[in-house]
Enzyme design. Structure first.
Site, PDB file in Angstrom:
ATOM      1  N   GLY B  46      33.815  40.330  47.486  1.00  0.00           N
ATOM      2  CA  GLY B  46      32.678  39.459  47.204  1.00  0.00           C
ATOM      3  C   GLY B  46      31.438  40.314  47.060  1.00  0.00           C
ATOM      4  O   GLY B  46      31.318  41.084  46.114  1.00  0.00           O
ATOM      5  N   MET B 172      43.184  43.360  45.552  1.00  0.00           N
ATOM      6  CA  MET B 172      44.004  43.620  46.735  1.00  0.00           C
ATOM      7  C   MET B 172      45.435  43.175  46.507  1.00  0.00           C
ATOM      8  O   MET B 172      46.381  43.885  46.801  1.00  0.00           O
ATOM      9  CB  MET B 172      43.476  42.829  47.931  1.00  0.00           C
ATOM     10  CG  MET B 172      41.996  42.896  48.082  1.00  0.00           C
ATOM     11  SD  MET B 172      41.580  43.649  49.631  1.00  0.00           S
ATOM     12  CE  MET B 172      39.832  43.878  49.363  1.00  0.00           C
ATOM     13  N   GLU B 191      50.857  35.339  38.346  1.00  0.00           N
ATOM     14  CA  GLU B 191      49.453  35.669  38.083  1.00  0.00           C
ATOM     15  C   GLU B 191      49.041  34.938  36.806  1.00  0.00           C
ATOM     16  O   GLU B 191      49.656  35.103  35.775  1.00  0.00           O
ATOM     17  CB  GLU B 191      49.299  37.189  37.951  1.00  0.00           C
ATOM     18  CG  GLU B 191      47.969  37.691  37.408  1.00  0.00           C
ATOM     19  CD  GLU B 191      46.756  37.289  38.238  1.00  0.00           C
ATOM     20  OE1 GLU B 191      46.673  37.692  39.415  1.00  0.00           O
ATOM     21  OE2 GLU B 191      45.894  36.526  37.707  1.00  0.00           O
ATOM     22  N   ARG B 196      45.294  40.971  34.213  1.00  0.00           N
ATOM     23  CA  ARG B 196      45.516  41.550  35.548  1.00  0.00           C
ATOM     24  C   ARG B 196      46.932  42.125  35.664  1.00  0.00           C
ATOM     25  O   ARG B 196      47.126  43.168  36.283  1.00  0.00           O
ATOM     26  CB  ARG B 196      45.324  40.487  36.628  1.00  0.00           C
ATOM     27  CG  ARG B 196      43.958  39.852  36.632  1.00  0.00           C
ATOM     28  CD  ARG B 196      42.951  40.720  37.369  1.00  0.00           C
ATOM     29  NE  ARG B 196      41.777  39.931  37.699  1.00  0.00           N
ATOM     30  CZ  ARG B 196      41.091  40.043  38.834  1.00  0.00           C
ATOM     31  NH1 ARG B 196      41.442  40.916  39.741  1.00  0.00           N
ATOM     32  NH2 ARG B 196      40.036  39.285  39.048  1.00  0.00           N
ATOM     33  N   GLN B 258      48.639  35.985  47.639  1.00  0.00           N
ATOM     34  CA  GLN B 258      47.339  36.632  47.708  1.00  0.00           C
ATOM     35  C   GLN B 258      46.457  36.265  46.523  1.00  0.00           C
ATOM     36  O   GLN B 258      45.681  37.091  46.040  1.00  0.00           O
ATOM     37  CB  GLN B 258      47.460  38.152  47.893  1.00  0.00           C
ATOM     38  CG  GLN B 258      47.012  38.544  49.310  1.00  0.00           C
ATOM     39  CD  GLN B 258      46.973  40.033  49.544  1.00  0.00           C
ATOM     40  OE1 GLN B 258      47.833  40.778  49.088  1.00  0.00           O
ATOM     41  NE2 GLN B 258      45.966  40.484  50.275  1.00  0.00           N
ATOM     42  N   THR B 259      46.520  35.014  46.086  1.00  0.00           N
ATOM     43  CA  THR B 259      45.470  34.528  45.184  1.00  0.00           C
ATOM     44  C   THR B 259      44.195  34.394  46.024  1.00  0.00           C
ATOM     45  O   THR B 259      44.263  34.347  47.253  1.00  0.00           O
ATOM     46  CB  THR B 259      45.844  33.145  44.626  1.00  0.00           C
ATOM     47  OG1 THR B 259      46.023  32.244  45.730  1.00  0.00           O
ATOM     48  CG2 THR B 259      47.142  33.197  43.819  1.00  0.00           C
ATOM     49  N   CYS B 406      47.278  56.143  57.448  1.00  0.00           N
ATOM     50  CA  CYS B 406      48.567  55.836  58.052  1.00  0.00           C
ATOM     51  C   CYS B 406      48.359  55.211  59.415  1.00  0.00           C
ATOM     52  O   CYS B 406      47.306  55.379  60.022  1.00  0.00           O
ATOM     53  CB  CYS B 406      49.502  57.038  58.064  1.00  0.00           C
ATOM     54  SG  CYS B 406      49.360  58.115  59.433  1.00  0.00           S
ATOM     55  N   GLY B 497      36.233  39.762  55.572  1.00  0.00           N
ATOM     56  CA  GLY B 497      37.128  39.022  54.680  1.00  0.00           C
ATOM     57  C   GLY B 497      37.124  37.521  54.887  1.00  0.00           C
ATOM     58  O   GLY B 497      37.369  36.754  53.956  1.00  0.00           O
TER      59      GLY B 497
HETATM   60  N1  LIG Z   1      45.672  40.517  54.149  1.00  0.00           N
HETATM   61  C1  LIG Z   1      44.571  41.157  54.137  1.00  0.00           C
HETATM   62  O1  LIG Z   1      44.321  42.058  54.952  1.00  0.00           O
HETATM   63  C2  LIG Z   1      43.576  40.832  53.086  1.00  0.00           C
HETATM   64  C3  LIG Z   1      42.639  41.808  52.824  1.00  0.00           C
HETATM   65  C4  LIG Z   1      41.691  41.540  51.865  1.00  0.00           C
HETATM   66  C5  LIG Z   1      41.685  40.351  51.201  1.00  0.00           C
HETATM   67  N2  LIG Z   1      42.594  39.380  51.463  1.00  0.00           N
HETATM   68  C6  LIG Z   1      42.558  38.117  50.716  1.00  0.00           C
HETATM   69  O2  LIG Z   1      43.499  38.157  49.649  1.00  0.00           O
HETATM   70  C7  LIG Z   1      43.008  37.410  48.536  1.00  0.00           C
HETATM   71  C8  LIG Z   1      43.109  38.228  47.247  1.00  0.00           C
HETATM   72  O3  LIG Z   1      42.195  39.312  47.265  1.00  0.00           O
HETATM   73  P1  LIG Z   1      41.922  40.129  45.902  1.00  0.00           P
HETATM   74  O4  LIG Z   1      40.928  41.188  46.231  1.00  0.00           O
HETATM   75  O5  LIG Z   1      43.209  40.511  45.272  1.00  0.00           O
HETATM   76  O6  LIG Z   1      41.194  38.996  45.021  1.00  0.00           O
HETATM   77  P2  LIG Z   1      40.917  38.946  43.441  1.00  0.00           P
HETATM   78  O7  LIG Z   1      39.959  37.826  43.282  1.00  0.00           O
HETATM   79  O8  LIG Z   1      40.616  40.311  42.924  1.00  0.00           O
HETATM   80  O9  LIG Z   1      42.360  38.522  42.827  1.00  0.00           O
HETATM   81  C9  LIG Z   1      42.912  37.219  42.935  1.00  0.00           C
HETATM   82  C10 LIG Z   1      43.902  37.048  41.790  1.00  0.00           C
HETATM   83  O10 LIG Z   1      44.567  35.793  41.928  1.00  0.00           O
HETATM   84  C11 LIG Z   1      44.728  35.214  40.631  1.00  0.00           C
HETATM   85  N3  LIG Z   1      44.872  33.768  40.826  1.00  0.00           N
HETATM   86  C12 LIG Z   1      43.957  32.898  41.310  1.00  0.00           C
HETATM   87  N4  LIG Z   1      44.477  31.671  41.410  1.00  0.00           N
HETATM   88  C13 LIG Z   1      45.745  31.763  41.000  1.00  0.00           C
HETATM   89  C14 LIG Z   1      46.798  30.823  40.918  1.00  0.00           C
HETATM   90  N5  LIG Z   1      46.655  29.565  41.285  1.00  0.00           N
HETATM   91  N6  LIG Z   1      47.998  31.258  40.470  1.00  0.00           N
HETATM   92  C15 LIG Z   1      48.172  32.547  40.100  1.00  0.00           C
HETATM   93  N7  LIG Z   1      47.205  33.479  40.147  1.00  0.00           N
HETATM   94  C16 LIG Z   1      45.997  33.076  40.621  1.00  0.00           C
HETATM   95  C17 LIG Z   1      43.482  35.630  39.907  1.00  0.00           C
HETATM   96  O11 LIG Z   1      43.692  35.600  38.499  1.00  0.00           O
HETATM   97  C18 LIG Z   1      43.270  37.049  40.421  1.00  0.00           C
HETATM   98  O12 LIG Z   1      43.910  37.996  39.628  1.00  0.00           O
HETATM   99  C19 LIG Z   1      41.595  37.000  48.908  1.00  0.00           C
HETATM  100  O13 LIG Z   1      41.589  35.667  49.379  1.00  0.00           O
HETATM  101  C20 LIG Z   1      41.232  37.926  50.029  1.00  0.00           C
HETATM  102  O14 LIG Z   1      40.267  37.391  50.925  1.00  0.00           O
HETATM  103  C21 LIG Z   1      43.548  39.614  52.386  1.00  0.00           C
END
Ligand SMILES: NC(=O)c1ccc[n+]([C@@H]2O[C@H](COP(=O)([O-])OP(=O)(O)OC[C@H]3O[C@@H](n4cnc5c(N)ncnc54)[C@H](O)[C@@H]3O)[C@@H](O)[C@H]2O)c1
Ligand SMILES: NC(=O)c1ccc[n+]([C@@H]2O[C@H](COP(=O)([O-])OP(=O)(O)OC[C@H]3O[C@@H](n4cnc5c(N)ncnc54)[C@H](O)[C@@H]3O)[C@@H](O)[C@H]2O)c1
Lengths: 562, 562
Positions: B46, B172, B191, B196, B258-259, B406, B497
């Site tokens: 963000g 991510m 996706e 992407r 992870q959308t 690591c 996050g």
């Molecule tokens: N697990 C962790 O430690 C961790 C760390 C960071 C972020 N996150 C979370 O993971 C999520 C993804 O992060 P990011 O940086 O990849 O975000 P990003 O916005 O760069 O990517 C999200 C992707 O999802 C796709 N998308 C959205 N809706 C969709 C749908 N309904 N169907 C298919 N594709 C769809 C978008 O086109 C985009 O490519 C965020 O919510 C973030 O907060 C988790």
């Protein structure tokens, strides 16, 4: 559990004076002379505790007795949770009390966690082991009124000839008549509970009591005319008294209040009831009590505002009566008179001035008397401070370990070595300990209410001129910096006088044991800590702070680079 | 403003390597190869920024160039606000970002303060100058899946023969296919945005793309049968894909997502729209967009739950899709599948294990390759770690300053000198710097997501077994302890996050310049910091943490006294 207070004398139970100081300060907080309710580990301020449970208390004491000179104990909401190797310049104890993640940072979640035994209310100086009883409060009230008189009556000697009207003679509020007379003024204080007035008479905090308002006003006016200090407790509801004064056309010079308005059910008394009647109503019909209590508060605030319109100087004294009326009575004008911090304390904060306090670990009053002499000798030009020290010696009884409070600041500009006021004083005391003129080490600490140590939008950071009231980066940086500068105990609390979710603040202790290390720590901590008050207020754009920074050579990065 | 990234090489601009490291790390965060949008000082996540403004950035750089070896710089939400004398064992930089007093701790107040220029969103590693690009994320995903396979498939080699279904190939999420294949498994990822998928193909993070779900399932099943790693991006909405799989009777071994579901307007795409169509809808009718987006999320969560009922292992991967559906769709069952921390990461946290990372200030890849060798030699028995290092060398490109991640923990029980894993590694690297085998100092730091450094009830501290999810004393003690132990940069952030008001976390950096002082700091910090992970989880009653404490001799005061 029978509880005796702090160990005293020159022998210690711990492996060093830093650890011993922590042990004695914790136990001093729980001294029956100091604490409100030591059996429950409650020190003051509602449920402000020094330890989470007696088991936790025992474990803290055992840890402190065992703690090495290069180790640090971690205390989480009054419970010892870890001990790690650090180094001698690092704190011996790190404390975090009552802190919650923002979305959960309210009484409801706090009480849930408290019921599970996972958290403790640390108040301000309760959970950081820095409470010293009512003497701490008197001095704040004295200083607030002194600043008021400087601002509004620059040509008068203190409050001489001025009449201050207030309410509430409880644990803290009871200090008001004494603080007014110490400033040379006249005080009329309303209190519904006669027993509380009697208590203030016994300890000479208040001079007279009466049921007769006309008599009180008459005597007050006579004393003011004569320029004599005088105080009287009037046995009446505060809202009723203010209205009656207005009916008589009597407008005091200053009007404030210290009834426990922050708590509409268990603190404030509604008009039209005696204390026993009100206590019965609270039992029988708490909703009705609250409704009556808030209705009285609204009249109370209206009367204060009317006095202000008629020329009185009005301020809220940190009991949140404005917030209560604004929130519950939908009364937009409630905040039309200022809180005491923006009005009187912030100019001091801009100079890094705040309530510095110190405690004689020996338990000997003579040690504090020696420090009294030292502080007077060190600042011969500070008449106001001399007056305070003399009055305190004469009229403020020690409770628990002998201690003293006085407001000192940064102001290193006048010192040949460029030392801050606080550092100069601490280094002098450290020398006296080294020379054996003081029997055992002195602990220097302060209130959490200080220049650079708190974010509290309804009190300490109310109405900051840049709007940064709620930014909590500052107290966190303050705690980290105190730790980096070598304070011996460092703490961070949520809550305090204004309640969970309403403030974050930090505290420190430095143990002056006469060593070079103590001198080094004192010099750094008592430069950095008040220095943060200066930079925090300079950042917010206060002229006085920017001036202090330039006079005292406090570096303000973005300012100095312009 | 043209922006170039970190200075490299063995000459420094600052007065010491600690200050130089801060300068290089700040600039590395803003390297166009590393940051999402360096022109706006946005690093990732963000609006996670490294400095509040370009003026503030310039002032920070100037302060760091000028900063002495016994001074500490204070950074408040990305702006330098003070500099005080401390000592060489103290941090050179103390940082507090985005922190607000609880009652005001939400996006609304944050945005008001941000508009006034008084605060900055620090995310996690953005404002603490510890971000290293996507290589950091890959490793977390790899480790999460490795732990999943250990728990659920103890007899399998990693994820060999298993099919993982997910959605989102963004910044991510794009790491998912690679993390799955690195674990030997098969990944089908939905996706909606074809560009992407293409980006993941170009960098070899994903092997194939298709529009044909049947073909994708067929190839995935064939690869799984053969025990071959394989990944495919399917150009389709994730909710639609999961429903289509259920219609076909296909149930994967593992399902996650992870959308960007944490943001219903600008992150998640509703079903029934192409990307350009959806983008138009967002412009024309944002309310309708949000309604459609949340409706798709509800179907998405229902499909995940149905797969779970049919035998798939389901977990949320930190995008708050469960919270969104629970809050906005009034859908009680949304939390019927676990978050990734309680499910897979907490067992590691109990052992003090977390994402340790290090950066070569020289800018030389050879320096990191030397550390790769060193870590493998130091832990010859850790096959999983060897596998990770080999794969990372082979498949993870450096971005900005070469670095490596690591997971290392406490586990000092096996070491003859009683050193933790993290300390052993850091001391070894420090020796290599001293011996000149590494060209310039190495900075060791970590994610804010670590064992003892965060309170985040929807993520890192979700569902703690004692209910202490929201207690924020822990990250504050962690920051204070890191400061006391001698870390070179220490920071405390609100948000990250999961957004403002939802988390508080702390971070540290230690600069390994080959000196004895660095060795001393490294030994203390890398004992105390993971040690807090052990005591925090032991305090919450986790058996693994209590066991780790007893095996490794971590003192847990109340436990050890029973
Ligand atoms: N697990 C962790 O430690 C961790 C760390 C960071 C972020 N996150 C979370 O993971 C999520 C993804 O992060 P990011 O940086 O990849 O975000 P990003 O916005 O760069 O990517 C999200 C992707 O999802 C796709 N998308 C959205 N809706 C969709 C749908 N309904 N169907 C298919 N594709 C769809 C978008 O086109 C985009 O490519 C965020 O919510 C973030 O907060 C988790
Ligand atoms: N300014 C500060 O720094 C500061 C510091 C601490 C506390 N406070 C606030 O000051 C208030 C008083 O604190 P305290 O410790 O004295 O509380 P307390 O509860 O001990 O005393 C309050 C007194 O007010 C009296 N009272 C209540 N309602 C009344 C009414 N309508 N008319 C007349 N008397 C009434 C009670 O009988 C009692 O004696 C609290 O709200 C507290 O939060 C301010």
């Amino acid at each position: 559990r029978e509880y005796r207070g702090a160990p005293t004398g020159t022998d210690r139970e711990c492996r060093g004076w830093r650890q011993e100081a922590a042990l004695r300060m914790l136990n001093n907080n729980l001294d029956p002379e100091v604490a409100e309710n030591p059996e429950d580990l409650v020190v003051y301020g509602g449920t402000g505790r020094a330890a989470r449970s007696w088991d936790a208390y025992d474990a803290i004491c055992a840890e402190l007795r065992d703690l090495g000179e290069e180790e640090t104990l971690l205390v989480q909401s009054g419970k010892p949770v870890g001990r790690f190797e650090t180094h001698e310049r690092a704190p011996r104890v790190l404390i975090a009390n009552s802190n919650l993640v923002g979305k959960w940072d309210d009484w409801e979640h706090f009480h849930e966690l408290e019921a599970k035994g996972l958290i403790m209310y640390g108040q301000m100086t309760a959970g950081s082991w820095a409470y010293i009883g009512t003497q701490g409060i008197i001095q704040g009230t004295y200083e607030t009124l002194a600043e008021l008189s400087t601002q509004h009556y620059p040509d008068t000697e203190g409050l001489q000839g001025k009449i201050v009207v207030t309410g509430g003679l409880g644990g803290m509020g009871g200090a008001q008549p004494l603080a007014v007379t110490m400033n040379g003024g006249v005080c009329i204080a309303a209190e519904v509970d006669e027993a509380r007035i009697d208590r203030r008479l016994e300890t000479d905090y208040c001079q007279e009591k009466t049921d007769d308002l006309d008599a009180a006003i008459e005597r007050a006016e006579a004393a003011a005319e004569a320029g004599e200090p005088y105080s009287v407790g009037v046995h009446v509801n505060a809202a009723d008294m203010l209205e009656a004064m207005l009916d008589r056309g009597f407008v005091p010079d200053v009007v404030t209040d210290q009834t426990s308005a922050h708590d509409e059910l268990e603190g404030y008394y509604p008009s039209g009831y005696t204390v026993p009647e009100a206590d019965r109503l609270r039992e029988d019909d708490p909703d009705e009590y609250v409704a009556e209590s808030l209705a009285t508060m609204e009249r109370h605030v209206d009367a204060i505002l009317e006095m202000q319109d008629a020329g009185a100087i009005a301020f809220e004294y940190g009991n949140n009566i404005r917030g209560q009326v604004a929130d519950h009575c939908d009364h937009d004008a409630a905040f039309d008179y200022p809180g005491f911090v923006p009005a009187y304390i912030r100019p001091l904060f801009c100079r890094g001035k705040g309530p510095f306090r110190w405690v004689a670990l020996s338990g000997e009053p003579a040690d504090i008397h020696r420090t009294d002499e030292a502080v007077k000798a060190l600042f011969p030009e500070k008449e106001h401070l001399h007056r305070w020290i003399d009055l305190a010696q004469e009229r403020v009884a020690f409770q628990g370990l002998p201690s003293r409070v006085c407001w000192l600041g940064y102001q290193s500009g006048d010192d040949p070595d460029g030392l801050t006021e606080r550092a100069r004083f601490a280094l002098r005391i450290n020398d006296l300990v080294a020379d054996g003129e003081i029997a055992a080490p002195i602990v220097v600490t302060r209130d959490h209410l200080d220049a650079g140590s708190v974010a509290s939008p309804n009190r300490e950071t109310e109405a900051m001129q840049d709007g940064s009231d709620a930014v909590a980066d500052w107290p966190i940086l303050n705690a980290l910096l105190n730790c980096a500068a070598g304070a011996d105990i460092v703490s961070v609390h949520d809550g305090g006088g204004v309640g969970i979710g309403n403030a974050i603040h930090a505290n420190n202790h430095v143990v002056l044991d006469g060593s070079d290390l103590a001198a080094e720590k004192a010099r750094r901590v008592f430069t950095a800590d008040p220095g943060m008050g200066v930079v925090r207020h300079a950042d917010a754009g206060y002229e006085a702070a920017i001036e202090e920074a330039s006079e005292s050579g406090v570096h303000v990065p973005m300012e100095d680079r312009e």
